[in-house]
Design an enzyme around this catalytic site. Structure first.
Site, PDB file in Angstrom:
ATOM      1  CE  LYS A 128     -18.651  -7.646  -4.510  1.00 48.40           C
ATOM      2  NZ  LYS A 128     -18.785  -8.178  -3.161  1.00 48.40           N
ATOM      3  CB  CYS A 158     -20.753  -4.008  -0.651  1.00 45.67           C
ATOM      4  SG  CYS A 158     -19.063  -4.494  -0.267  1.00 45.67           S
ATOM      5  CB  ALA A 164     -38.734  -5.083   7.628  1.00 45.94           C
ATOM      6  N   GLY A 165     -36.317  -2.999   8.029  1.00 39.88           N
ATOM      7  CA  GLY A 165     -35.692  -2.006   8.888  1.00 39.88           C
ATOM      8  C   GLY A 165     -35.566  -0.659   8.206  1.00 39.88           C
ATOM      9  N   GLY A 185     -26.692  -0.054   4.118  1.00 40.68           N
ATOM     10  CA  GLY A 185     -25.608   0.910   4.005  1.00 40.68           C
ATOM     11  C   GLY A 185     -24.314   0.163   3.758  1.00 40.68           C
ATOM     12  CG  ASP A 235      -2.154   0.838   1.062  1.00 44.72           C
ATOM     13  OD1 ASP A 235      -2.025   2.058   0.844  1.00 44.72           O
ATOM     14  OD2 ASP A 235      -3.265   0.283   1.139  1.00 44.72           O
ATOM     15  CD  GLU A 248     -15.451  -8.178  -1.961  1.00 45.14           C
ATOM     16  OE1 GLU A 248     -15.914  -8.865  -1.035  1.00 45.14           O
ATOM     17  OE2 GLU A 248     -15.943  -7.106  -2.341  1.00 45.14           O
ATOM     18  CG  PHE A 249     -18.615 -13.527  -3.482  1.00 47.12           C
ATOM     19  CD1 PHE A 249     -19.595 -12.853  -4.192  1.00 47.12           C
ATOM     20  CD2 PHE A 249     -17.696 -14.290  -4.170  1.00 47.12           C
ATOM     21  CE1 PHE A 249     -19.667 -12.957  -5.577  1.00 47.12           C
ATOM     22  CE2 PHE A 249     -17.755 -14.403  -5.554  1.00 47.12           C
ATOM     23  CZ  PHE A 249     -18.740 -13.731  -6.265  1.00 47.12           C
TER      24      PHE A 249
END
Length: 434
Positions: free
Chosen positions: A202, A258, A250-251, A255, A30, A149-150
């Protein structure tokens, strides 16, 4: 196998560490010197259960190292995985600038054959874009691949080590053989496919799950109007094996890093080829306004929020992470200040992410050391994130500390009834009475 992972965010750091756990020699690279310094000191810069322990373990084994020297990392490995950020732009398209910068760097320093893998979530055609950038800069042969990726934040380590499938998109037998060697030790079913299909898988997976969330939220909103209970409806449809019971809670909407980004990304991919992805546009629209359900319910009780004290419990977009990207809590708290013209006291508690929240929320927000401290003498409490530390409280006793016992449960995670005192309001719930 020798692997370099470029990018040490959720995807790169977790995936790279888990590859090292499988016995591969992994270099995580990085350009962020501060982050690399942290990692070299065995300090994990993100909150992810189990990750810190794996980093320490595999550094001791000699399987995992960290560096800012991209050139050395690239030329020390057989496989280069690109796992840098791909944020959304204002038009919903994907910002590919970080991926392109990495591709240019690889093209300038590569000395021999490599398999170059897009690990970041990128639009269909991105592998070809990366290939083109590198080919302009070097005659060295290489192969491109896509290995999406999952992982889920909060259970990312488990998802990498014990996932349901691994998808490998390739267009050469050599790349296929090398990537199978990398992934077969996981003992997870592997689907080998073409690169464009892997790239689309994906987006399709995350967008389908986001669609289930928006669907059940719309059912919850309808249930309130027809006198039904969304928990019963979800149980009834979730028991159908063709539907399944996952992502039917439900809500106040989804967010994180992804779902919001990938739904917009899929819409943009469709727009680029002239396809109007209407259903996905509605998924996004439903989610954008769902967080308002809790403030609307609060206003049904208090038409004027001026001078009120509201406790907001949970800040991260989901439990077991400190990620606040697209978190409903940020929108809800800002909306509370807006509705009260700033004349409101907002207290909040989250077991992990309050430090990060200070950079995103108004200065007036009071950060509390416990659930109890947040709700003492409060006029109402809004539950935003279903942390175990919040859900497992003795709520019938806890609400006695409040000035007015009003609980708005944005995640339907409590089992309160109004006979226990106060007012309990869920999302799409009937009033609960014993």
């Amino acid at each position: 196998m020798n692997i370099t992972m470029i990018g040490t965010g959720y995807v790169g750091l977790t995936s790279g560490t888990c590859y090292s756990e499988m016995g591969h020699k992994v270099i995580c690279a990085d350009i962020d010197e501060e982050k690399i310094d942290e990692l070299q000191a065995n300090h994990c810069p993100i909150y992810e259960p189990g990750l810190q322990e794996l980093i320490e373990k595999n550094r001791l084994r000699g399987n995992l190292s960290f560096t800012t020297d991209i050139e050395a990392a690239v030329n020390s490995s057989d496989i280069i995985m690109i796992a840098v950020g791909t944020p959304s732009l204002s038009d919903g398209s994907v910002d590919m600038s970080f991926v392109e910068e990495v591709a240019e760097k690889i093209g300038r320093v590569i000395k021999d054959y490599k398999v170059i893998v897009n690990k970041s979530t990128v639009p269909v055609g991105s592998a070809e874009k990366v290939r083109g950038i590198i080919q302009k800069l070097t005659p060295i042969p290489f192969d491109m691949a896509s290995v999406p990726e999952f992982l889920r934040e909060g259970s990312a380590v488990k998802d990498v080590l014990n996932g349901e499938r691994i998808v490998i998109g390739v267009d050469s037998e050599k790349a296929k053989d090398m990537l199978l060697q990398v992934h077969q030790p996981f003992g997870i079913p592997i689907q080998v496919t073409d690169i464009p299909s892997a790239e689309l898988i994906k987006y399709a997976a995350n967008s389908f799950l986001a669609m289930k969330i928006s669907f059940i939220n719309e059912i919850a909103n309808l249930a309130e109007k027809v006198g039904a209970d969304v928990l019963e409806v979800a149980k009834g449809i979730g028991s159908d094996s063709r539907i399944g019971n996952k992502f039917l809670n439900a809500g106040i909407g989804f967010g994180g890093a992804c779902f919001p980004k990938d739904t917009l990304g899929l819409i943009n991919i469709a727009d680029q080829v002239g396809h109007d992805f209407t259903i996905m546009k509605e998924v996004v629209n439903v989610n954008r306004k769902q967080y308002l359900r809790v403030t609307e319910k609060l206003q049904e009780i208090y038409s004027d929020l001026s001078g009120k004290t509201i406790a907001v419990l949970g800040l991260s977009f989901k439990p077991n992470t400190n990620d606040l990207r697209e978190a409903p809590s940020i929108k809800i708290i800002n909306e509370l200040y807006n509705l009260a013209n700033g004349n409101i006291e907002v207290r909040t508690y989250d077991p992990i992410s309050m430090r990060e929240a200070r950079e995103l929320l108004p200065d007036q927000v009071e950060y509390c050391s416990s659930v109890e401290n947040a709700i003492i003498e409060a006029d109402a409490v809004i539950i935003v994130t279903e942390w175990k530390e919040i859900v497992d409280q003795d709520w019938p006793e806890l609400i006695k500390l409040m000035k007015t016992s009003v609980v708005i449960d944005g995640r339907n995670c409590l089992d309160l009834c109004e006979d226990e005192g106060g007012v309990y309001i869920g999302i799409g719930r009937k009033k609960i009475r014993k």
